[in-house]
Motif scaffolding. Structure first.
Motif, PDB file in Angstrom:
ATOM      1  N   UNK A  34       0.862  -1.305   0.135  1.00  0.00           N
ATOM      2  CA  UNK A  34      -0.131  -0.102  -0.066  1.00  0.00           C
ATOM      3  C   UNK A  34       0.978   1.241  -0.044  1.00  0.00           C
ATOM      4  N   UNK A  35       0.319   2.580  -0.167  1.00  0.00           N
ATOM      5  CA  UNK A  35       1.005   3.668  -0.126  1.00  0.00           C
ATOM      6  C   UNK A  35       0.244   4.792  -0.341  1.00  0.00           C
ATOM      7  N   UNK A  36       0.659   6.041  -0.106  1.00  0.00           N
ATOM      8  CA  UNK A  36      -0.108   7.277  -0.456  1.00  0.00           C
ATOM      9  C   UNK A  36       0.676   8.394  -0.411  1.00  0.00           C
ATOM     10  N   UNK A  37       0.064   9.427  -1.074  1.00  0.00           N
ATOM     11  CA  UNK A  37       0.353  10.740  -0.997  1.00  0.00           C
ATOM     12  C   UNK A  37      -0.549  11.752  -0.313  1.00  0.00           C
ATOM     13  N   UNK A  38      -0.371  13.029  -0.821  1.00  0.00           N
ATOM     14  CA  UNK A  38      -1.530  13.899  -0.153  1.00  0.00           C
ATOM     15  C   UNK A  38      -2.835  13.939  -0.917  1.00  0.00           C
ATOM     16  N   UNK A  39      -2.594  13.273  -2.407  1.00  0.00           N
ATOM     17  CA  UNK A  39      -4.164  13.307  -2.885  1.00  0.00           C
ATOM     18  C   UNK A  39      -4.578  11.902  -3.143  1.00  0.00           C
ATOM     19  N   UNK A  40      -3.697  10.869  -3.263  1.00  0.00           N
ATOM     20  CA  UNK A  40      -4.026   9.386  -3.509  1.00  0.00           C
ATOM     21  C   UNK A  40      -3.508   8.418  -2.580  1.00  0.00           C
ATOM     22  N   UNK A  41      -4.356   7.317  -2.844  1.00  0.00           N
ATOM     23  CA  UNK A  41      -3.759   6.356  -1.834  1.00  0.00           C
ATOM     24  C   UNK A  41      -4.253   4.948  -2.644  1.00  0.00           C
ATOM     25  N   UNK A  95       7.862 -20.783  -9.694  1.00  0.00           N
ATOM     26  CA  UNK A  95       7.729 -20.645 -11.212  1.00  0.00           C
ATOM     27  C   UNK A  95       6.490 -19.693 -11.429  1.00  0.00           C
ATOM     28  N   UNK A  96       5.716 -19.083 -10.637  1.00  0.00           N
ATOM     29  CA  UNK A  96       4.788 -18.417 -10.899  1.00  0.00           C
ATOM     30  C   UNK A  96       4.846 -16.988 -10.121  1.00  0.00           C
ATOM     31  N   UNK A  97       4.165 -15.921 -10.477  1.00  0.00           N
ATOM     32  CA  UNK A  97       4.096 -14.586  -9.912  1.00  0.00           C
ATOM     33  C   UNK A  97       2.662 -14.173 -10.092  1.00  0.00           C
ATOM     34  N   UNK A  98       1.969 -13.692  -9.104  1.00  0.00           N
ATOM     35  CA  UNK A  98       0.898 -13.221  -9.321  1.00  0.00           C
ATOM     36  C   UNK A  98       0.792 -11.845  -8.508  1.00  0.00           C
ATOM     37  N   UNK A  99       0.357 -10.788  -9.261  1.00  0.00           N
ATOM     38  CA  UNK A  99       0.319  -9.572  -8.653  1.00  0.00           C
ATOM     39  C   UNK A  99      -1.187  -8.728  -8.777  1.00  0.00           C
ATOM     40  N   UNK A 100      -1.943  -8.330  -7.791  1.00  0.00           N
ATOM     41  CA  UNK A 100      -2.982  -7.956  -7.732  1.00  0.00           C
ATOM     42  C   UNK A 100      -2.749  -6.141  -7.612  1.00  0.00           C
ATOM     43  N   UNK A 101      -3.203  -5.509  -8.354  1.00  0.00           N
ATOM     44  CA  UNK A 101      -2.783  -3.943  -8.097  1.00  0.00           C
ATOM     45  C   UNK A 101      -3.437  -3.173  -7.063  1.00  0.00           C
ATOM     46  N   UNK A 102      -4.243  -3.531  -6.457  1.00  0.00           N
ATOM     47  CA  UNK A 102      -4.916  -3.065  -5.437  1.00  0.00           C
ATOM     48  C   UNK A 102      -6.056  -1.957  -5.760  1.00  0.00           C
ATOM     49  N   UNK A 103      -6.523  -1.248  -4.681  1.00  0.00           N
ATOM     50  CA  UNK A 103      -7.637  -0.402  -5.060  1.00  0.00           C
ATOM     51  C   UNK A 103      -7.142   1.333  -4.942  1.00  0.00           C
ATOM     52  N   UNK A 104      -7.254   2.037  -5.921  1.00  0.00           N
ATOM     53  CA  UNK A 104      -6.634   3.409  -6.121  1.00  0.00           C
ATOM     54  C   UNK A 104      -8.051   4.283  -5.523  1.00  0.00           C
ATOM     55  N   UNK A 105      -7.714   5.280  -4.734  1.00  0.00           N
ATOM     56  CA  UNK A 105      -8.728   6.062  -4.635  1.00  0.00           C
ATOM     57  C   UNK A 105      -8.142   7.722  -4.190  1.00  0.00           C
ATOM     58  N   UNK A 106      -9.072   8.737  -4.401  1.00  0.00           N
ATOM     59  CA  UNK A 106      -8.569   9.979  -4.219  1.00  0.00           C
ATOM     60  C   UNK A 106      -8.802  10.351  -2.781  1.00  0.00           C
ATOM     61  N   UNK A 107      -7.748  10.863  -2.102  1.00  0.00           N
ATOM     62  CA  UNK A 107      -8.002  11.227  -0.584  1.00  0.00           C
ATOM     63  C   UNK A 107      -8.535  12.534  -0.195  1.00  0.00           C
ATOM     64  N   UNK A 108      -8.635  13.311  -1.323  1.00  0.00           N
ATOM     65  CA  UNK A 108      -9.574  14.614  -1.014  1.00  0.00           C
ATOM     66  C   UNK A 108     -10.933  14.486  -1.432  1.00  0.00           C
ATOM     67  N   UNK A 109     -11.736  15.459  -0.754  1.00  0.00           N
ATOM     68  CA  UNK A 109     -13.049  15.682  -0.952  1.00  0.00           C
ATOM     69  C   UNK A 109     -13.615  17.010  -1.461  1.00  0.00           C
ATOM     70  N   UNK A 110     -14.082  17.202  -2.702  1.00  0.00           N
ATOM     71  CA  UNK A 110     -14.560  16.161  -3.518  1.00  0.00           C
ATOM     72  C   UNK A 110     -13.427  15.575  -4.290  1.00  0.00           C
ATOM     73  N   UNK A 111     -13.348  14.622  -5.033  1.00  0.00           N
ATOM     74  CA  UNK A 111     -12.392  14.062  -5.327  1.00  0.00           C
ATOM     75  C   UNK A 111     -12.037  14.740  -6.814  1.00  0.00           C
ATOM     76  N   UNK A 112     -10.813  14.559  -7.162  1.00  0.00           N
ATOM     77  CA  UNK A 112     -10.213  15.935  -8.162  1.00  0.00           C
ATOM     78  C   UNK A 112     -11.031  15.303  -9.412  1.00  0.00           C
ATOM     79  N   UNK A 113     -11.162  16.302 -10.648  1.00  0.00           N
ATOM     80  CA  UNK A 113     -11.805  15.994 -11.583  1.00  0.00           C
ATOM     81  C   UNK A 113     -10.549  15.337 -12.674  1.00  0.00           C
TER      82      UNK A 113
END
Length: 160
Positions: free
Chosen positions: A34-41, A52-70
């Motif tokens: 996980x990770x975040x900055x001032x605007x996104x997480x 012999x295998x690797x699986x990566x799931x990219x996670x959930x991206x969200x805006x941290x500000x309200x309202x969300x940026x356009x």
């Protein structure tokens, strides 16, 4: 609670990855990120590695500000920094052509699954070297780019 759900999901996913294969791999590693900055997480990212295998799931991206940026479009790339060179692991994106805001639409997490490769070979570099590159475009076509360091937590490592 979300982090606990991600861990349970990762363990269930790992068991599913191994079920029906006939043989268990000699090595199994499961990580969350996980990770975040001032605007996104970014939350609930999962990495499952076998020899012999690797699986990566990219996670959930969200805006941290309200309202969300356009934001009319974004591309997220998860990459590993190995010897100061970025090694892309997973890229996904969302674009809205109706004039809406992509952060109001739930992004289904991207998943990459395949033969062991760049990540399996560079597993020792995971801690402090996993990043999210986020490129966003607003409705007027202006682009911005963000680099977010990702915190990696080892959930499980089994070796035979």
């Amino acid at each position: 609670m979300k982090r606990f759900s991600a861990m349970i999901g990762a363990l269930a996913f790992s068991c599913g990855l191994l079920a029906g294969c006939g043989e268990q791999p000699e090595k199994l590693s499961v990580y969350s990120f996980c990770g975040e900055n001032e605007q996104f997480a970014l939350e609930n990212g999962i990495i499952v590695l076998t020899e012999d295998k690797e699986v990566i799931t990219g996670g959930d991206l969200r805006a941290k500000t309200e309202p969300a940026p356009a934001v009319s479009a974004y591309i997220k790339t998860i990459y590993l920094l190995v010897e100061q060179e970025p090694v892309p692991l997973l890229t996904s994106g969302v674009e809205d052509k109706t004039g809406g805001n992509v952060f109001l639409v739930k992004d289904s997490p991207a998943k990459l699954s395949g033969a062991g490769g760049s990540l399996t070979q560079n597993e020792e570099h995971l801690e402090n070297n996993l990043f999210l590159q986020l490129e966003i475009t607003d409705p007027q076509g202006e682009q911005a780019s963000y680099e977010i360091p990702l915190e990696v937590t080892e959930i499980l490592t089994e070796t035979e």
